[in-house]
Motif scaffolding. Structure first.
Motif, short mmCIF file in Angstrom:
data_model
loop_
_atom_site.label_atom_id
_atom_site.label_comp_id
_atom_site.label_asym_id
_atom_site.label_seq_id
_atom_site.Cartn_x
_atom_site.Cartn_y
_atom_site.Cartn_z
N GLY A 162 0.92 -1.09 -0.01
CA GLY A 162 -0.09 0.08 -0.02
C GLY A 162 0.83 1.33 0.06
O GLY A 162 0.42 2.36 -0.76
N PHE A 163 1.87 1.37 0.68
CA PHE A 163 2.76 2.37 0.94
C PHE A 163 3.43 2.72 -0.63
O PHE A 163 3.61 3.96 -1.08
N MET A 164 4.06 1.65 -1.29
CA MET A 164 4.36 1.86 -2.67
C MET A 164 3.37 2.13 -3.99
O MET A 164 3.74 2.75 -4.72
N HIS A 165 2.17 1.60 -3.41
CA HIS A 165 1.19 1.69 -4.48
C HIS A 165 0.71 3.17 -4.85
O HIS A 165 0.54 3.55 -6.11
N GLU A 166 0.82 4.15 -3.98
CA GLU A 166 0.81 5.67 -3.84
C GLU A 166 1.65 6.15 -5.33
O GLU A 166 1.06 6.84 -6.06
N VAL A 167 2.60 5.41 -5.29
CA VAL A 167 3.56 5.88 -6.50
C VAL A 167 3.40 5.10 -7.84
O VAL A 167 3.18 5.63 -8.81
N THR A 168 3.27 3.57 -7.52
CA THR A 168 3.27 3.02 -8.87
C THR A 168 1.68 3.26 -9.48
O THR A 168 1.74 3.13 -10.78
N ASP A 169 0.91 3.71 -8.83
CA ASP A 169 -0.68 4.06 -9.30
C ASP A 169 -0.39 5.23 -10.28
O ASP A 169 -1.16 5.58 -11.21
N GLN A 170 0.90 6.24 -9.94
CA GLN A 170 0.98 7.12 -10.84
C GLN A 170 1.62 6.97 -12.19
O GLN A 170 1.81 7.86 -13.07
N ILE A 171 1.98 5.61 -12.42
CA ILE A 171 2.51 4.98 -13.77
C ILE A 171 1.38 4.84 -14.74
O ILE A 171 0.62 3.86 -14.42
N ARG A 172 1.20 5.86 -15.57
CA ARG A 172 0.13 5.88 -16.32
C ARG A 172 -0.29 4.79 -17.45
O ARG A 172 -1.14 4.39 -17.87
N LEU A 173 1.32 4.13 -17.82
CA LEU A 173 1.40 3.23 -18.91
C LEU A 173 1.05 1.99 -18.29
O LEU A 173 1.88 1.27 -17.53
N GLU A 174 -0.19 1.28 -18.30
CA GLU A 174 -0.69 0.27 -17.66
C GLU A 174 0.20 -0.92 -17.78
O GLU A 174 0.58 -1.59 -16.65
N PRO A 175 1.00 -1.43 -18.66
CA PRO A 175 1.64 -2.73 -18.88
C PRO A 175 3.03 -2.47 -18.18
O PRO A 175 3.46 -3.36 -17.33
N VAL A 176 3.40 -1.26 -18.19
CA VAL A 176 4.57 -0.71 -17.28
C VAL A 176 4.36 -0.85 -15.71
O VAL A 176 5.09 -1.43 -14.75
N ARG A 177 3.06 -0.23 -15.44
CA ARG A 177 2.81 -0.13 -14.10
C ARG A 177 2.78 -1.58 -13.54
O ARG A 177 3.23 -2.18 -12.51
N GLN A 178 2.16 -2.60 -14.39
CA GLN A 178 1.90 -3.87 -13.94
C GLN A 178 3.09 -4.56 -13.63
O GLN A 178 3.36 -5.23 -12.76
N ARG A 179 4.08 -4.32 -14.58
CA ARG A 179 5.40 -4.91 -14.34
C ARG A 179 6.21 -4.70 -13.32
O ARG A 179 6.57 -5.53 -12.40
N VAL A 180 6.05 -3.39 -12.84
CA VAL A 180 6.98 -2.89 -11.78
C VAL A 180 6.13 -3.31 -10.51
O VAL A 180 6.72 -3.74 -9.62
N GLU A 181 4.78 -3.42 -10.52
CA GLU A 181 4.01 -3.98 -9.29
C GLU A 181 4.46 -5.58 -9.27
O GLU A 181 4.59 -5.84 -8.04
N GLU A 182 4.59 -6.27 -10.09
CA GLU A 182 5.00 -7.72 -10.19
C GLU A 182 6.26 -7.68 -9.34
O GLU A 182 6.25 -8.62 -8.83
N VAL A 183 7.19 -6.78 -9.88
CA VAL A 183 8.37 -7.25 -9.22
C VAL A 183 8.35 -6.85 -7.84
O VAL A 183 8.91 -7.55 -7.07
N LEU A 184 7.58 -5.70 -7.32
CA LEU A 184 7.62 -5.40 -6.06
C LEU A 184 6.78 -6.54 -5.24
O LEU A 184 7.16 -7.03 -4.17
N LEU A 185 5.87 -7.11 -5.82
CA LEU A 185 5.01 -7.87 -5.25
C LEU A 185 5.73 -9.38 -5.02
O LEU A 185 5.57 -9.98 -3.85
N GLY A 186 6.56 -9.58 -6.12
CA GLY A 186 7.35 -10.77 -6.25
C GLY A 186 8.29 -10.77 -5.06
O GLY A 186 8.53 -11.73 -4.08
N ARG A 187 8.74 -9.51 -4.69
CA ARG A 187 9.59 -9.40 -3.63
C ARG A 187 8.90 -9.58 -2.08
O ARG A 187 9.63 -9.70 -1.11
N LEU A 188 7.54 -9.16 -2.18
CA LEU A 188 6.73 -9.24 -1.14
C LEU A 188 6.56 -10.41 -0.48
O LEU A 188 6.21 -11.04 0.55
N LEU A 189 6.52 -11.60 -1.52
CA LEU A 189 6.15 -13.04 -1.12
C LEU A 189 7.12 -13.76 -0.43
O LEU A 189 8.27 -13.57 -0.39
#
Lengths: 253, 426
Positions: B399-426
Motif C-alpha cells: 500500500g505504501f508503494m502503491h501510491e507511487v506505482t499508481d501514478q505510472i499511467r502506462l498500464e503494462p509498465v505499471r503492472q510489470r513494476v508491481e509484479e517485481v514489487l509483489l514478487g519481493r513481498l512474497l
C-alpha cells in the motif's frame, strides 16, 4: 459461545478492567453500556486481541477454547469480528483487495475454497447493496478519506462479508447521524441469526432502539455493576449513569 | 576501431584520445575536448561536494573499466526482453550500442544516431546545453559511445510509447556512457520508457545522460526503470528544459542495482509550464540508491509536483536530495515536494534532504520528508480481519508503494513494476 471469567486488564500499568465476568450464548445480543472511561472499549479490544493491553488475571473461553492464547488473526479466523470505534485508514490498498484477502483467510480456516476475483466481486457487490454503499467504494483505499459515517458503514460491510460467529460492535453509533444510524442498524439486524452472537458496546441507549438487545450490562470503573433486560437501557436513559451509581451506593449502605 | 582500454582513470584518458583521433567532425570534437578539460581536474565527485554528500562513489572509481567502442561481438541471447509485450517502438541498446536486430521501429519515427544528427541545426542548438560543472555529465560528453536523437515534429501526437531499452551483459567490467537527446517541437506529445536492465552479475558502470527539450505546449511522459544487475553501478542524469505551457510527467522506479543514482533536473523556462515527478525505490542488502532532483522555477506560473517513496530493507542505504529553486520573478509558482521512507530493517539508513530556495514573494511551496516503520495500529486492524503478521506487513508495504506505482499511467509498465514489487513481498 463466549465466556469471560474474572477478567483483569491493564494498559501501561493502569488497571482498566477489574474483574469482568460475562457469558454470551449462541444467538444472543448483549449490550455493554457505560460512561466514558468505564472500560467498555477496552473489553472490546481485548477480546479482539489488541497487543496494547495486558491481561493480568482471568480467562476468556470462545467455544470452549482459550481465546487469550490466540493471535488476533486466529481469533478472526475462528469467527470473532471487531467493528472498530475508529476504523484505521490503509492508504494504497483498495477495499476489494483487502476484503478479498481477509475473506479468503477466513474461508480457508473454515475449510472452504478461496474465492477468485470474479466470484468475490459478485459477492462484494451484493453485500454493498445490503449496506446501501456506493459502488465506487470498491476502488477506494480502505477507509482513506472516508467520512466518519462511511468508515462505520465500511465496518458493517466487512462484517457482512466475513459473516463472523461473534460480532463485537465498539461504539458503532458514535458520530453517526440518524439516517446513517438506521442504515448501520439495519445492516447489523440482517446479520442476526440463531448461530451468531453479538456484543454491542455503546454509551447511549439510542442505538438500542434499532438493535434491540437480549441483555444489557452496565460497566462502571472496570466492573459490571448491573445486568438486566433491554429495559435496563431505558432506565439508564432516564436516570443516567449517576442514577445507577447512586442506587448502587444506597443499596450498599 | 580497436577494442577497449583497461585501468582506472587511465582508461578514460585513453578512450578520450582514441575518440579525438576519430572523424567525428569539429562540432563533436570541440565539445568533447571542452568536456574532458572540465572533467580532468575535477575527477569523480567526492562527498565534499554538497550534492554528493550522502553518496560515496569510491567503489565505482576503484574498479578498472574497459571502455568499448564497438558493439559486443559475442552472440547474445538475451531471452525475453524486458517489457517485450509493451506495444511500443522499441530501441534496444546492448552495452550502450544500438542493436537493430532486437529493435522494432515504426516507419514514421524520426530518429537518428547522434553522429548522423550532428550537422542538424536543432541538434546543435540543443545538444549539451547544460554545463554546470558536473564532472560526470562532462565525462559522458567526453566519452559517450552512441546515442539517439529523437525529434517529434510540431503538433505530432505519437500514439505508441517509445521504449529505450538498455541491456547490460559484460564479460569484464565496462564503463558505458549512453547519450540521448529528445526534442519535442511545439504542441507535440510523446511517451518514452527508458529502462536499464542488467542481465547478469558482472560489474559495470553505466552513466547515461539524456537531454529533453519541450517546446511550447509540448507534453512528454517519461518512465525510467532501473533493473540493474546486482553488482552494477549506475549514475544517470536527465535534463528537461521546458518552454511555455509545456508538461513533463516523470516516474522513476529503482528496483535493483548495487549503487544507483538518478539525477533529475527540470528547468521551467517558460510561463505556465508544469512538471510532475514520482519516484520509488526499494533497496535490499548492500544496495545504495540516490535520487537527486533539482527543479528550477525560472518563469512565473509554473507548477511542480514531486512524490518520492522508498522501502529499505537489510543493510541498505538511500538518499533523497531534492532542491526547488524559485527565481526572482517566478511569481505564482506552485511547488510541492514530498519524500517518504519505510524502514523494514534496523540496519537500513536513509538521508533525506528536501530543500526550498525561494527568491520570489508570491508563491506557494511546500516540502516534507518522513522516515518510519510500519505502524502497530494498521497491523492490528488487518490482523483482526484474519490476515497473519507476514501478510499484514506485505499488504501495508504494498500500500505504501502503491501510491507511487499508481501514478505510472502506462498500464503494462505499471503492472510489470508491481509484479517485481509483489514478487519481493512474497
Amino acid at each position: 459461545m463466549l465466556e469471560i471469567k474474572n477478567l483483569h486488564v491493564s494498559i501501561e500499568g493502569v488497571q482498566i478492567l477489574k474483574g469482568i465476568s460475562l457469558k454470551i450464548n449462541k444467538g444472543e445480543v448483549h449490550a455493554v453500556m457505560g460512561p466514558n472511561g468505564s472500560g467498555k472499549s477496552t473489553l472490546a479490544k481485548v477480546l479482539a486481541g489488541d497487543p496494547a493491553y495486558t491481561v493480568t488475571k482471568g480467562e476468556v473461553l470462545f467455544e470452549g477454547n482459550n481465546l487469550l492464547k490466540m493471535e488476533p488473526e486466529m481469533r478472526a479466523r475462528e469467527g470473532i469480528f471487531l467493528a472498530f470505534q475508529y476504523p484505521v485508514e490503509i492508504p494504497g490498498v483498495s477495499n476489494t483487495y483487502f476484503l478479498k484477502a481477509a475473506l479468503n483467510e477466513v474461508r480457508v480456516a473454515k475449510g472452504l475454497p478461496e474465492l477468485d476475483a470474479m466470484e468475490f466481486l459478485e459477492l462484494f457487490n451484493k453485500k454493498l447493496k445490503q449496506v446501501e454503499m456506493d459502488q465506487t467504494l470498491a476502488h477506494r483505499s480502505v477507509n482513506e478519506s472516508f467520512s466518519g459515517g462511511e468508515k462505520k458503514r465500511n465496518e458493517i460491510l466487512q462484517m457482512t462479508v466475513l459473516e463472523p460467529r461473534l460480532a463485537i460492535l465498539d461504539e458503532t453509533d458514535s458520530g453517526l447521524d440518524i439516517d446513517a444510524l438506521k442504515i448501520v442498524a439495519a445492516g447489523v439486524n440482517q446479520l442476526r441469526s440463531p448461530d451468531r452472537s453479538m456484543m454491542v458496546v455503546t454509551h447511549y441507549q439510542r442505538l438500542l432502539n434499532y438493535i434491540v438487545p437480549d441483555f444489557v450490562h452496565v460497566l462502571l470503573e472496570g466492573r459490571i455493576v448491573k445486568s438486566g433486560s433491554k429495559d435496563l437501557a431505558l432506565q439508564l436513559e432516564r436516570e443516567g449513569y449517576d442514577g445507577v451509581k447512586d442506587s448502587l451506593a444506597s443499596a450498599k449502605s | 576501431m580497436s577494442a577497449g582500454f583497461v585501468s582506472k582513470m587511465d582508461s578514460f584518458v585513453s578512450a578520450f584520445e582514441f575518440l579525438q583521433r576519430q572523424k567525428e567532425g569539429s562540432f563533436l570534437r570541440a565539445l568533447r575536448q571542452k568536456a574532458f578539460d572540465q572533467f580532468s581536474p575535477l575527477g569523480f565527485p567526492t562527498q565534499e561536494r554538497e550534492e554528493w554528500k550522502y553518496t560515496d562513489v569510491s567503489q565505482v572509481v576503484n574498479t578498472p573499466y574497459e571502455i568499448s567502442f564497438h558493439p559486443p561481438s559475442l552472440p547474445l541471447s538475451p531471452g525475453p526482453l524486458f517489457l517485450e509485450d509493451l506495444p511500443a517502438d522499441r530501441l534496444v541498446f546492448v552495452n550502450g550500442f544500438y542493436t537493430e536486430s532486437l529493435s522494432r521501429k515504426s516507419q514514421g519515427l524520426q530518429i537518428k544516431s547522434l553522429r548522423e544528427a550532428v550537422h542538424e541545426k536543432s541538434f546543435q542548438k540543443y545538444f549539451d546545453q547544460e554545463r554546470k560543472e558536473k564532472p560526470l555529465d562532462a565525462l559522458n560528453t567526453a566519452l559517450f559511445q552512441e546515442g539517439l536523437f529523437l525529434e517529434i515534429p510540431k503538433g505530432a501526437k505519437i500514439q505508441h510509447p517509445i521504449h529505450f531499452l538498455f541491456i547490460y551483459s559484460c564479460q569484464r567490467p565496462e564503463a558505458i556512457f549512453p547519450r540521448n537527446l529528445f526534442v519535442l517541437n511545439e504542441h507535440s506529445e510523446a511517451t518514452v520508457v527508458e529502462s536499464h536492465v542488467g542481465l547478469d552479475g558482472e560489474v559495470y558502470f553505466s552513466s547515461p545522460l539524456t537531454e529533453m527539450v519541450l517546446k511550447e505546449g509540448a507534453r512528454l511522459e517519461l518512465i525510467q526503470i532501473q533493473k540493474q544487475g546486482g553488482k552494477a553501478f549506475h549514475i544517470g542524469s536527465s535534463y528537461v528544459n521546458q518552454e511555455r505551457n509545456s508538461f513533463f510527467s516523470h516516474a522513476v522506479a529503482t528496483l535493483s542495482g548495487k549503487l544507483v543514482r538518478n539525477d533529475l533536473n527540470m528547468t521551467l523556462r517558460g510561463e505556465g509550464s508544469e512538471c510532475v515527478s514520482n519516484g520509488l525505490y526499494w533497496t535490499e542488502e548492500g544496495q545504495h540508491v540516490d535520487n537527486t532532483t533539482f527543479v528550477d522555477h525560472a518563469f512565473p506560473q509554473g507548477t511542480s509536483r514531486q512524490l518520492y517513496k522508498g522501502v529499505l530493507s537489510g543493510r541498505s542505504t538511500a538518499v533523497f536530495y531534492g532542491k526547488i529553486l524559485v527565481r526572482h520573478g517566478a511569481q505564482k509558482t506552485d511547488a510541492q515536494q514530498t519524500n517518504q521512507n519505510l524502514l523494514l530493517s534496523k540496519d537500513a539508513k536513509v538521508d533525506t534532504r528536501p530543500q526550498l530556495e525561494i527568491l520570489a514573494d508570491d508563491v506557494k511551496c511546500t516540502h516534507g520528508a518522513a522516515v518510519g516503520q510500519l505502524e502497530e495500529e494498521p497491523l492490528f486492524y488487518l490482523k483482526t480481519r484474519g490476515l497473519g503478521e507476514a501478510a499484514a506487513r506485505r499488504l501495508l508495504t504494498y500500500g505504501f508503494m502503491h501510491e507511487v506505482t499508481d501514478q505510472i499511467r502506462l498500464e503494462p509498465v505499471r503492472q510489470r513494476v508491481e509484479e517485481v514489487l509483489l514478487g519481493r513481498l512474497l
